[in-house]
Structure formats: structure tokens, C-alpha cells
Design an enzyme around this catalytic site. Structure first.
Site, short mmCIF file in Angstrom:
data_model
loop_
_atom_site.label_atom_id
_atom_site.label_comp_id
_atom_site.label_asym_id
_atom_site.label_seq_id
_atom_site.Cartn_x
_atom_site.Cartn_y
_atom_site.Cartn_z
N SER A 38 0.83 -1.31 0.18
CA SER A 38 -0.50 -0.19 0.15
C SER A 38 1.02 1.25 0.32
CB SER A 38 -1.36 0.27 1.17
OG SER A 38 -1.95 -0.92 1.14
N THR A 41 6.89 1.22 1.97
CA THR A 41 8.40 1.63 2.10
C THR A 41 8.44 3.32 1.91
OG1 THR A 41 8.51 -0.41 1.67
CG2 THR A 41 10.48 1.30 0.41
N HIS A 94 2.66 -3.41 9.95
CA HIS A 94 1.31 -4.27 8.93
C HIS A 94 0.41 -4.58 9.55
CE1 HIS A 94 3.30 -3.14 6.06
NE2 HIS A 94 4.33 -5.00 5.60
N ARG A 113 -4.79 1.97 -0.68
CA ARG A 113 -4.26 1.89 -1.96
C ARG A 113 -5.48 1.01 -2.62
NH1 ARG A 113 0.75 -0.82 -4.88
NH2 ARG A 113 0.39 -0.45 -6.82
#
Length: 309
Positions: A38, A41, A94, A113
Site C-alpha cells: 500500500s 516503503t 502492518h 491504496r
């Protein structure tokens, strides 16, 4: 987030939210909470550039911003690494917000996302994970082959859309993704919960970086912005992939980790009828305003950086 009984505990073959229990937060800490693929990084990199204000980071991104609940590094090592840090800390997870401790000194950033694009990226990502290395680092019995490799992308994507998974035990399913985002959406009025949309980072990277700097209280000299924004582009990050991908050797190819980086992959695969079925499915899983924001065209979706309601 977790109610009177505390945070919900989520455990999988490679992560355990219980590793957050007792973590000594500092004033100004940043926790980046995303579903895989999503923009995790990317968000870490943007935070690093704002904090250090140079593309020449002092260490690999995974050392500057460790994944606290990941089982590939012992908990005590992660805690010690973070305790030694003197810069403003930005920590990866996460886990959804209700699996994390609540601390008013912390800013929680949730990057969203469009779920179909997330799923396409996740499908390809599973083949880029070294299962043997993951088993070695975690000590857990992992799948012998990525499940996505057994089906074509289109068939896997259609199954992903229709699968009626338990969102708590299957967080990368469509219900799991929407649960993660729904929990953050419900808390978007909190002063320390920020929602960022991947598509808006694609559309207006500089504007989103400036907005995030403002909400984090980070002053950036005007002359530094062009260099920092260039360093955060997909092309630059892909070119330096080995310094940005998760460590431990679990990723086979750094360049494949940064596979595409632009929206619209699923729409190139599915028919109009299949996309309509997806829209109906996702509408059944989340509030209408969240669904509308998540799927707004790139030019009209706004990052919730200024929303302090």
C-alpha cells in the site's frame, strides 16, 4: 483503538502484534501502519527524507525504520535498535490501529491504496519472497510455495474479490484490507491519526510531502525541497532498491519489489462487469464516504492531512 480490554492481538507466521506490549514510546514517535503493498516503503522513505533532510541516509531504511512486529528479528534486538536511535523515530507495522497501543505522543500514519491495485501488487509480491529464508529467520512452518503462483493473476484476483474471509485472521483479504482502513477512517478526526492515499502520492508527491511535514511539525528549508522530492520518486527508489527493501534477505529481487508504482493495474485485467462486482463487494464492507475517498480519481482525492475535525 482496542477498547477497555486493550489492543486486539494479531499473530501470523511472520508477525505478532504482542511485540508492541510494553514498548517505551517517546514524544514525537511516528508509527506507519499499512497493509502490505500500500506504499509502506514509500511512506517510510518520505518520513526519512523529512527527518534527515538529505537523500544520503545514514543507514539502510530498514534499520532507520524497523518493522517492530516482524518475527525475522528478535524483539529485544528491535527494542535495542530503537533505544539507540537519537533521531525522531518512525516505526513500520502492518498491524491495524486496534492491534497497536494507544499513545497520544505518537503520530499514526495509515497509507491507503485502491484495493484492487494493492491486490495485483500483492500477487506479484508473493513470488518475490524467499520462503526458505523466511522460515529460517522466523522458525515457523511457512507455505512451501506462494499460493498466488497456483493461479493466473485474473483468476486469483476474482477469488480475492469474492472470498468471504475473516478480516481478523486474514488481514490481506479484501475484508481485512477494508477493516484496516475502516479503523483508521473512524479515527481520522483524531489529531494524531493521518490518512494518506497512495494515488495522491503518485499525483502530487511534493504537495503530499509538504502536507505531511506540516502535520508532523517538521520545518524544511525551501531550497531543500527539490532534492528531497526527487529522492522520493519511484524511479529513484527503484534505482537504490537494495537500501530500501526489507532486510534479512527475505526479498529475492529489490527491483522487482518496486515493480510498477502507478495506479490502474487491475482495470487493465478485469472486465466492466467484474469491476462492477468489485464495487458492489467493497461497498458492502465499508462506509460509503471511505469507499468514495479510496476510489476517487487521482486529481480529486485529498490526503487527510488537514482534516483535524
Amino acid at each position: 483503538m482496542g477498547g477497555a480490554s486493550g489492543p486486539f492481538r494479531h499473530r501470523s507466521f511472520d508477525a505478532d502484534s504482542g511485540r508492541w506490549d510494553g514498548f517505551p514510546f517517546r514524544d514525537g514517535d511516528i508509527v506507519i501502519s499499512t497493509r502490505p503493498r500500500s506504499g509502506t516503503t514509500w511512506t517510510q522513505m518520505i518520513c526519512a527524507l523529512l527527518i534527515f533532510q538529505t537523500p544520503d541516509l545514514p543507514a539502510p531504511l530498514g534499520r532507520l525504520s524497523p518493522w517492530l512486529d516482524h518475527l525475522t528479528m528478535p524483539r529485544d534486538e528491535v527494542y535495542a535498535l530503537l533505544a539507540r536511535q537519537r533521531h525522531r523515530r518512525f516505526i513500520k507495522t502492518h498491524m491495524p490501529l486496534d492491534a497497536l497501543p494507544v499513545d497520544r505522543r505518537v503520530t499514526y500514519i495509515v497509507t491507503a491504496r485502491q484495493p484492487l491495485d494493492l491486490a495485483v501488487s500483492l500477487y506479484h509480491h508473493t513470488t518475490n519472497i524467499d520462503i526458505g529464508r523466511m522460515r529460517e529467520l522466523t522458525g515457523n512452518d511457512l507455505p512451501t510455495e506462494p499460493s498466488a503462483a497456483r493461479k493466473t493473476l485474473r483468476d486469483w484476483l476474482l477469488d480475492w474479490i469474492s472470498h468471504d474471509a475473516d478480516p481478523r485472521t486474514n488481514p490481506d483479504s479484501l475484508p481485512g484490507v477494508m477493516r484496516h482502513l475502516g479503523g483508521a477512517w473512524a479515527r481520522r478526526g483524531d489529531g494524531n491519526v493521518l490518512l494518506i492515499r497512495y494515488e495522491d502520492l503518485c499525483r502530487d508527491l511534493e504537495g503530499q510531502m509538504r502536507g505531511l511535514a506540516d502535520r508532523l511539525g517538521i520545518a524544511v528549508p525551501e531550497s531543500a525541497w527539490p532534492t528531497l522530492v526527487r529522492a522520493a520518486t519511484f524511479e529513484r527508489m527503484r534505482g537504490g532498491a537494495d537500501r530500501y527493501v526489507p532486510g534479512g534477505g527475505i526479498i529475492k529481487s529489490g527491483t522487482s519489489f518496486f515493480r510498477r508504482g502507478r495506479p490502474g493495474a487491475a482495470e487493465e485485467i478485469l472486465t466492466g462487469e467484474e469491476l462492477a462486482a468489485y464495487r458492489a463487494r467493497v461497498a458492502s464492507l465499508a462506509a460509503p464516504d471511505l469507499v468514495a475517498w479510496l476510489h476517487a480519481p487521482g486529481g480529486s482525492g485529498s490526503v487527510r492531512l488537514q482534516d483535524r475535525r
